[in-house]
Scaffold this motif. Sequence first.
Motif, mmCIF file in Angstrom:
data_model
loop_
_atom_site.group_PDB
_atom_site.id
_atom_site.type_symbol
_atom_site.label_atom_id
_atom_site.label_comp_id
_atom_site.label_asym_id
_atom_site.label_seq_id
_atom_site.Cartn_x
_atom_site.Cartn_y
_atom_site.Cartn_z
ATOM 1 N N LYS A 4 1.206 4.586 0.234
ATOM 2 C CA LYS A 4 0.417 5.730 0.678
ATOM 3 C C LYS A 4 1.031 7.051 0.239
ATOM 4 C CE LYS A 4 -0.927 3.162 4.770
ATOM 5 N NZ LYS A 4 -0.859 3.094 6.229
ATOM 6 N N ASN A 52 -6.865 -5.541 -6.321
ATOM 7 C CA ASN A 52 -7.206 -4.259 -5.731
ATOM 8 C C ASN A 52 -7.972 -4.568 -4.450
ATOM 9 O OD1 ASN A 52 -8.537 -1.875 -4.964
ATOM 10 N ND2 ASN A 52 -8.546 -1.119 -7.063
ATOM 11 N N GLU A 78 -4.327 5.623 -7.428
ATOM 12 C CA GLU A 78 -5.104 6.140 -6.301
ATOM 13 C C GLU A 78 -4.531 5.633 -4.977
ATOM 14 O OE1 GLU A 78 -9.249 5.278 -7.022
ATOM 15 O OE2 GLU A 78 -9.313 6.667 -8.729
ATOM 16 N N ASP A 92 -3.588 2.778 -4.319
ATOM 17 C CA ASP A 92 -4.396 1.587 -4.116
ATOM 18 C C ASP A 92 -3.709 0.547 -3.229
ATOM 19 O OD1 ASP A 92 -6.381 2.140 -6.552
ATOM 20 O OD2 ASP A 92 -4.337 2.403 -7.274
ATOM 21 N N PRO A 93 -4.341 0.149 -2.120
ATOM 22 C CA PRO A 93 -3.829 -1.021 -1.408
ATOM 23 C C PRO A 93 -4.030 -2.239 -2.318
ATOM 24 C CG PRO A 93 -5.896 -0.273 -0.414
ATOM 25 C CD PRO A 93 -5.546 0.691 -1.504
ATOM 26 N N HIS A 94 -3.006 -3.084 -2.413
ATOM 27 C CA HIS A 94 -3.088 -4.190 -3.357
ATOM 28 C C HIS A 94 -2.274 -5.384 -2.881
ATOM 29 C CE1 HIS A 94 0.515 -1.931 -4.393
ATOM 30 N NE2 HIS A 94 0.976 -2.974 -5.037
ATOM 31 N N HIS A 119 0.862 -1.179 0.000
ATOM 32 C CA HIS A 119 0.000 0.000 0.000
ATOM 33 C C HIS A 119 0.902 1.233 0.000
ATOM 34 C CE1 HIS A 119 -3.461 2.404 2.069
ATOM 35 N NE2 HIS A 119 -3.220 2.804 0.839
ATOM 36 N N SER A 168 -9.342 -2.684 -2.279
ATOM 37 C CA SER A 168 -10.533 -1.859 -2.058
ATOM 38 C C SER A 168 -11.762 -2.380 -2.791
ATOM 39 C CB SER A 168 -10.268 -0.418 -2.491
ATOM 40 O OG SER A 168 -9.229 0.136 -1.722
ATOM 41 N N THR A 169 -11.548 -2.969 -3.982
ATOM 42 C CA THR A 169 -12.684 -3.405 -4.807
ATOM 43 C C THR A 169 -12.820 -4.919 -4.899
ATOM 44 O OG1 THR A 169 -11.424 -3.466 -6.862
ATOM 45 C CG2 THR A 169 -12.439 -1.347 -6.249
#
Length: 126
Positions: free
Chosen positions: A53, A70, A89, A91-93, A51, A72-73
């Motif tokens: 940040k 992803n 974005e 993105d945490p992944h 992630h 988040s999704t």
Amino acid sequence: MIVVTSEEIAGTPRDASGPGWQSRRMIVREHEMGHSVHETRVAKGAELHLHYKNHFETNYCISGEGEVENVSTGEVFPIVPGTIYALNEHDPHILRAKEALLLVCVFTPPLSGSEVHREDGSYAEG
């Protein structure tokens, strides 16, 4: 002009590694390019929870096979040679290597070269 080889970086502080990954930081902050470029290898079977940040990252797959999730999704995308993915974005992944992966990674802002992931999967501010 800046010319650097992977062999020059091997064994130096810019040859960073951690569980399941190794990253040779080819272009770094001191080059004043506004980004850093890394040759990154992810070991077969590795699952990296990341992630960034404080950074944007773009990855281009040269060889191997894996997937990026992803967090988040819940979307999962296959990674094969010729695939590029960008974390636009913060993105945490989760990056999973089904086979050993060789990636070219670009970070903005640039890394100094010796960073390793913190416990939360990020790097400190650049």
